[in-house]
Every structure is written in structure tokens, then in C-alpha cells.
Design a protein around this motif. Sequence first.
Motif, PDB file in Angstrom:
ATOM      1  N   LYS A   1       0.844  -1.194   0.000  1.00 55.18           N
ATOM      2  CA  LYS A   1       0.000   0.000   0.000  1.00 55.18           C
ATOM      3  C   LYS A   1       0.880   1.245   0.000  1.00 55.18           C
ATOM      4  N   ASP A   2       0.601   2.178  -0.910  1.00 59.85           N
ATOM      5  CA  ASP A   2       1.359   3.419  -0.910  1.00 59.85           C
ATOM      6  C   ASP A   2       0.792   4.376   0.130  1.00 59.85           C
ATOM      7  N   LYS A   3       1.326   5.602   0.198  1.00 59.45           N
ATOM      8  CA  LYS A   3       0.922   6.551   1.224  1.00 59.45           C
ATOM      9  C   LYS A   3      -0.524   6.998   1.081  1.00 59.45           C
ATOM     10  N   ASN A   4      -1.083   6.775  -0.133  1.00 60.08           N
ATOM     11  CA  ASN A   4      -2.489   7.132  -0.356  1.00 60.08           C
ATOM     12  C   ASN A   4      -3.428   5.942  -0.166  1.00 60.08           C
ATOM     13  N   GLY A   5      -2.860   4.814   0.268  1.00 61.33           N
ATOM     14  CA  GLY A   5      -3.681   3.631   0.501  1.00 61.33           C
ATOM     15  C   GLY A   5      -3.969   2.807  -0.732  1.00 61.33           C
ATOM     16  N   LYS A   6      -3.375   3.170  -1.880  1.00 64.78           N
ATOM     17  CA  LYS A   6      -3.600   2.422  -3.107  1.00 64.78           C
ATOM     18  C   LYS A   6      -2.643   1.229  -3.186  1.00 64.78           C
TER      19      LYS A   6
ATOM     20  N   GLN B   1      -0.093  -1.129  -4.799  1.00 63.77           N
ATOM     21  CA  GLN B   1       0.941  -1.028  -5.820  1.00 63.77           C
ATOM     22  C   GLN B   1       1.712  -2.344  -5.892  1.00 63.77           C
TER      23      GLN B   1
END
Length: 383
Positions: A185-190, A192
Motif C-alpha cells: 500500500k502506498d501513502k495514499n492507501g492504493k 501497488q
Amino acid sequence: MKIGKQDATYQLERFSKTQAEFDEHYEKDLQPIAEKLEEERQKTMSLAKEQAKKLIIPALVALAMIIFFDGFRIYVIAALAAYGAYLFKDVYEQRKKMRVKIKEQLLTALIQFLNPNFTYKPKSYVHRNQFIKSNIFKDDPNRYSGDDLIKGFVGNDDVDANGIKGTKTELSFSEIKAEKVEKYKDKNGKTQERVTTIFQGMIFVVDFNKDFEGLTTVVPKQKGLKISLPRFLSGEKGRRLEEVELEDMEFMDKFTVRTTDQIKARYILTPGFMRRLYEFATKKREVQPQNTQKPETLKEAVKVGLNVGGDQRRASQDARNVAYFSFRDGKMYFLLSTGKEHFESGLLTPINKSLVQEYYEDINKSLELVDELNLNLRIWSKE
């Protein structure tokens, strides 16, 4: 058993082809095929140039719109890309057909010259299970691809006039790429993907002609080499891989040897075999640098697009043809890390002797492997 070419040093039958033999065969049989394919490439290049001219004015208009109407940047770029794809549709189709013809006509003829007992399947490759069974890398790939499977044998198992049965070595090899894909999860919660290349290059699976069980691995010393080696034989819990110290100090300076059975490791890695393994692994092979420079003009960008697959044939300087070996249940696994795609060519790459030479050297490695490591020796026969 009929004896062919002889190795002057070891007085053994040789299966690989010499440069002189390749030169003669190219001029006699392969050059006419290459010249015909080159004519098709030139026609496709002419079509590409004509289409590129049609793209110049729309590109200039698009550039002006981006400068004066920055808010439409995304739409302008998308429209230009769509128009470019439309213009070059026939070029891409011709390039795709040409690649197929290179493999079906030129590469197939080359393989038959090198060994008539080889079969060639352009869309197949050595199975993922074989890569895992080699047990060289700690991580198993969850993304695995490849192509250009070549499979067959050298030697024969005929009985000669003295009643002595010959030996036949089965082998298969292909290009593969093994990757480990991890979700995060990236910093935006998406969600990857993080992709790590475990190995890219050629894998060879060879019948070793020496009956044994267990596993022995021979890999380069890890000085500057970022690989993680397994500690246990995969799929067989409790069988620990232990380091082996052998008598050949030059060999031990080059490789780390691990095994599940110290006695079997010495049974396989005899002094003579270690010497030949060392000579094969340290043989100088030409590595051409990969062009990683980003295109700065539209013309350069078009060239990069047309030549997809061409520069990829040239390995990065970091690949350096690193060799790995493992021996398991009567088979030898040889992995040659090249970091490049084999048997491919871009539209800007001339179809000539230089290109076929690269193909010849890649395929001939399998025959050199049998020659240099002496896998077809009668005294090692399993029977």
C-alpha cells in the motif's frame, strides 16, 4: 559409436561448431535467407519513414497548442498518440510478421545446422518447476515467462562394432525471466506492485550421465553479487545445504559450493570436472552495453519505438554473463544470467551476418557446455 570432430586437448568428440564452420554455412545456406528478410525490413523501413513524415505537421500543431493552451495538454497528447498509433499500425504489423519469419526461417535453419537432433518451439520455454528445482535462488518466482525453447540430444546410444554402447546426452534450454512480485500500500492507501527480477537469461537442463541423488549447488562468490541463497533443499525439509571445501583453491576462490551430501558433492566435482567447470564459467564472452539514454527529440523517440527489442538484445554492463550451476537427481542445471532478450531484433537492426552471429553464439553455448564439461563421457554412463 561413430566419432566426429575431436578435441585436441582431451581427445573427445566435440559437438559445438567452430567459427569457420559457421562462416561456411552462413555463406552457403543462411545468407540467401537473411538477404530476403533484409529486403522486407528495408521495405518496412521505407513505410515507416513515409508515415513519420505525415506525423511532423500534427506534432508541430500539437506543440503549439500545448504552449498556448496548457489546459488541453492531456487531450492534445492523447490525440497525437492515437494518431501516431493509427499511422504506424501497418508498420507494427509488418514488424511483427518479420520477427516471426526470422524465427521460422532463419533461426530454425541455424538450429538445424548446429544440431539436427534439436527441436525448436519459439513460444515455449523451460518450465518454472525446473527453475525452482535448480534451487539456486532463495525466492521462488510468482511471475515467470520465457520463449525460444530448444530441446534435443547430442551423441547416440548405438552399439559399435566392439559391442560398446554409446552415450546420449539429453538437454533443453530457453530464455527465461523470473520475477518476484510483491503487493504493498502506498501513502495514499492504493495497492501497488514492487517487482524484483530474480533472474533473466538462459537456463539449460542437461542429463548429467552420472547417477546421483540429493543437491549440490555451485554459485559465484557473493562479493558484489546481490543474491540470496537457500539454506535448505526446497520441498525436502530437514536436508540442510552445507558448504563444501574442495582441493582446487582457484575454483573455491571463484565459487561457493553447497550440498546435502559431502560425499556425493566430491563424487560429482572431481578435480578434472572442476577444472573444466571453471574454464567454461570464466570464458570471456562479449557483452554489449544496453542503450538506456532517453530520447530527446521526436525523431529519436520514433527510432526507439521502431527498434523495440533491438537494444534489449544487448546486455547491461552489470549482467556480465554470471554463471550458476546445480546438480540434482542426475541432472545438471546451468543458468547464465545475461540480463537481455535473446533471438529478438528491432526494425532498425539489419538482418545480416552480424545478427545471425549473435544467434549462433547463444545456441552454440549449449553444445560448448557438453563439450567443455564432458557430459557425454562413456565412463560416466548411468548404465
